[in-house]
Motif scaffolding. Structure first.
Motif, PDB file in Angstrom:
ATOM      1  N   ALA A  58      62.144  84.864 -55.053  1.00 36.00           N
ATOM      2  CA  ALA A  58      60.697  84.697 -54.905  1.00 36.00           C
ATOM      3  C   ALA A  58      60.357  84.044 -53.565  1.00 36.00           C
ATOM      4  O   ALA A  58      59.388  84.424 -52.897  1.00 36.00           O
ATOM      5  CB  ALA A  58      60.149  83.862 -56.061  1.00 36.00           C
ATOM      6  N   LEU A  59      61.154  83.064 -53.152  1.00 33.16           N
ATOM      7  CA  LEU A  59      60.933  82.440 -51.851  1.00 33.16           C
ATOM      8  C   LEU A  59      61.191  83.436 -50.726  1.00 33.16           C
ATOM      9  O   LEU A  59      60.485  83.450 -49.708  1.00 33.16           O
ATOM     10  CB  LEU A  59      61.836  81.215 -51.690  1.00 33.16           C
ATOM     11  N   GLY A  60      62.204  84.265 -50.913  1.00 32.77           N
ATOM     12  CA  GLY A  60      62.533  85.253 -49.898  1.00 32.77           C
ATOM     13  C   GLY A  60      61.395  86.222 -49.634  1.00 32.77           C
ATOM     14  O   GLY A  60      61.203  86.682 -48.498  1.00 32.77           O
ATOM     15  N   GLN A  61      60.643  86.565 -50.670  1.00 40.24           N
ATOM     16  CA  GLN A  61      59.507  87.468 -50.498  1.00 40.24           C
ATOM     17  C   GLN A  61      58.410  86.841 -49.638  1.00 40.24           C
ATOM     18  O   GLN A  61      57.561  87.536 -49.090  1.00 40.24           O
ATOM     19  CB  GLN A  61      58.945  87.860 -51.860  1.00 40.24           C
ATOM     20  N   LEU A  62      58.432  85.509 -49.506  1.00 37.80           N
ATOM     21  CA  LEU A  62      57.476  84.793 -48.662  1.00 37.80           C
ATOM     22  C   LEU A  62      58.110  84.403 -47.331  1.00 37.80           C
ATOM     23  O   LEU A  62      57.542  83.589 -46.586  1.00 37.80           O
ATOM     24  CB  LEU A  62      56.970  83.538 -49.380  1.00 37.80           C
ATOM     25  N   SER A  63      59.309  84.963 -47.067  1.00 35.76           N
ATOM     26  CA  SER A  63      60.064  84.649 -45.841  1.00 35.76           C
ATOM     27  C   SER A  63      60.418  83.168 -45.772  1.00 35.76           C
ATOM     28  O   SER A  63      60.462  82.569 -44.690  1.00 35.76           O
ATOM     29  CB  SER A  63      59.264  85.063 -44.597  1.00 35.76           C
ATOM     30  N   LEU A  64      60.669  82.584 -46.934  1.00 31.25           N
ATOM     31  CA  LEU A  64      61.063  81.189 -47.008  1.00 31.25           C
ATOM     32  C   LEU A  64      62.473  81.082 -47.565  1.00 31.25           C
ATOM     33  O   LEU A  64      62.919  81.934 -48.349  1.00 31.25           O
ATOM     34  CB  LEU A  64      60.100  80.395 -47.902  1.00 31.25           C
ATOM     35  N   ARG A  65      63.144  80.032 -47.190  1.00 25.07           N
ATOM     36  CA  ARG A  65      64.506  79.817 -47.684  1.00 25.07           C
ATOM     37  C   ARG A  65      64.711  78.324 -47.894  1.00 25.07           C
ATOM     38  O   ARG A  65      64.387  77.509 -47.022  1.00 25.07           O
ATOM     39  CB  ARG A  65      65.531  80.347 -46.680  1.00 25.07           C
ATOM     40  N   ARG A  66      65.196  77.952 -49.041  1.00 25.95           N
ATOM     41  CA  ARG A  66      65.420  76.539 -49.319  1.00 25.95           C
ATOM     42  C   ARG A  66      66.865  76.172 -49.000  1.00 25.95           C
ATOM     43  O   ARG A  66      67.750  77.035 -48.910  1.00 25.95           O
ATOM     44  CB  ARG A  66      65.124  76.239 -50.788  1.00 25.95           C
ATOM     45  N   THR A  67      67.121  74.883 -48.854  1.00 23.10           N
ATOM     46  CA  THR A  67      68.465  74.365 -48.609  1.00 23.10           C
ATOM     47  C   THR A  67      69.024  73.808 -49.904  1.00 23.10           C
ATOM     48  O   THR A  67      68.455  72.869 -50.484  1.00 23.10           O
ATOM     49  CB  THR A  67      68.445  73.256 -47.542  1.00 23.10           C
TER      50      THR A  67
END
Length: 305
Positions: free
Chosen positions: A209-218
């Motif tokens: 879901a984060l990837g679809q927003l071009s986000l990536r968590r650590t």
């Protein structure tokens, strides 16, 4: 099956349990000499001594030790097949131990309520919870566990399932965490995370879901249980991800601050969780097992979010 004597199976089961010809004879209503002859037949049939003298007592051979659990299961199944089905059940006098495989969150969620229900209606029933390292169907198939609780995902098509409740993932963090002032996907992804993974993977259901927003968590840490994740989130700035049902009453309402950890709704959409009871069809018609399933279903009815 003219060359197979199922009485030998029952005799072997009792002999391995008692490690005594005399006690085994008493349990089966035979004379010691008849039991001794049966042991001789078993030795010929298996090609192993099975029980040997150690001083004045009999001890099992290594092969007999290997057979013991398997023989007991075979004998129990044979008795179940070769006797009339008894559909009546008096739970007040039922003496049985049920083994349930479930994760730690489910045990915390229903353990006390299940014990209260059993104490009230079936005081001689015992529950053994065991850990759930994977979704292998073998323990259900071989009778090592009576019931599994979780998300169905095995390749065993014969297994029966019944939905217990629906759940969802929520985020957790320590009380007073700066994220709580404004929970957005971008701010959520900017903090380090702890995830729970039996397969020790540095990923979770929120990453797509984060990837679809071009986000990536650590992801800074991977742990084995939700209890581990909650403890770490309580004492650090790491964010966790747990099913809502794992929170328990201690984390709700006015008890949030005293618990030291708080939950929040995720800023992205993740798939729902269907928590089910899973069992082998061998036990489907068993009255005692059906009573256990019904009891668990009643307890879980209001467990979901």
């Amino acid at each position: 099956m003219q060359d197979v004597d199922l009485n030998l199976l029952a005799a072997l089961d009792v002999l391995l349990a008692e490690c005594s010809v005399t006690r085994a004879a008493h349990r089966l209503g035979l004379s010691p000499s008849a039991m001794s002859r049966t042991l001789s037949r078993l030795r010929i049939a298996t090609g192993d001594q099975l029980l040997v003298l150690a001083g004045r007592t009999l001890v099992p051979t290594p092969y007999a030790e290997q057979l013991s659990e398997h023989v007991h299961e075979l004998a129990r199944n044979a008795r179940a097949v070769l006797q009339p089905v008894n559909s009546t059940l008096d739970v007040a006098t039922l003496e049985r131990t049920f083994t349930i495989r479930a994760n730690d969150g489910f045990v915390e969620l229903v353990g006390a309520s299940l014990m209260a229900a059993i104490t009230e209606t079936a005081p001689h029933v015992r529950i053994r919870f065991v850990s759930k390292p994977d979704k292998d169907a073998r323990p259900l198939r071989e009778g090592m566990i009576d019931l599994e609780v979780g998300v169905p995902g095995t390749t065993a098509p014969e297994l029966r399932t019944r939905l217990l409740f629906r759940d969802r993932f929520v985020g957790i963090c320590r009380t007073g965490h700066p994220l709580l002032t404004r929970v957005t996907a971008k701010r959520y992804a900017s903090y380090p995370h702890v995830v729970v993974s039996r397969k020790r993977q540095f990923s979770g259901p929120v990453d797509d879901a984060l990837g679809q927003l071009s986000l990536r968590r650590t992801i800074a840490m991977v742990v084995l249980t939700y209890a581990n994740a909650m403890q770490i989130a309580r004492h650090s700035d790491l964010l966790g991800l747990v099913p809502h049902s794992c929170l328990g009453s201690a984390l709700l309402g006015d008890h949030v601050g005293s618990a030291g950890v708080q939950f929040f709704e995720l800023p992205v959409r993740t798939p729902g969780i269907s928590v089910s009871a899973i069992w082998h069809p061998r036990l489907h018609a068993d009255p005692a097992h059906r009573w256990l399933r019904d009891t668990l279903f009643a307890i879980c009815k209001n467990a979901g979010p």
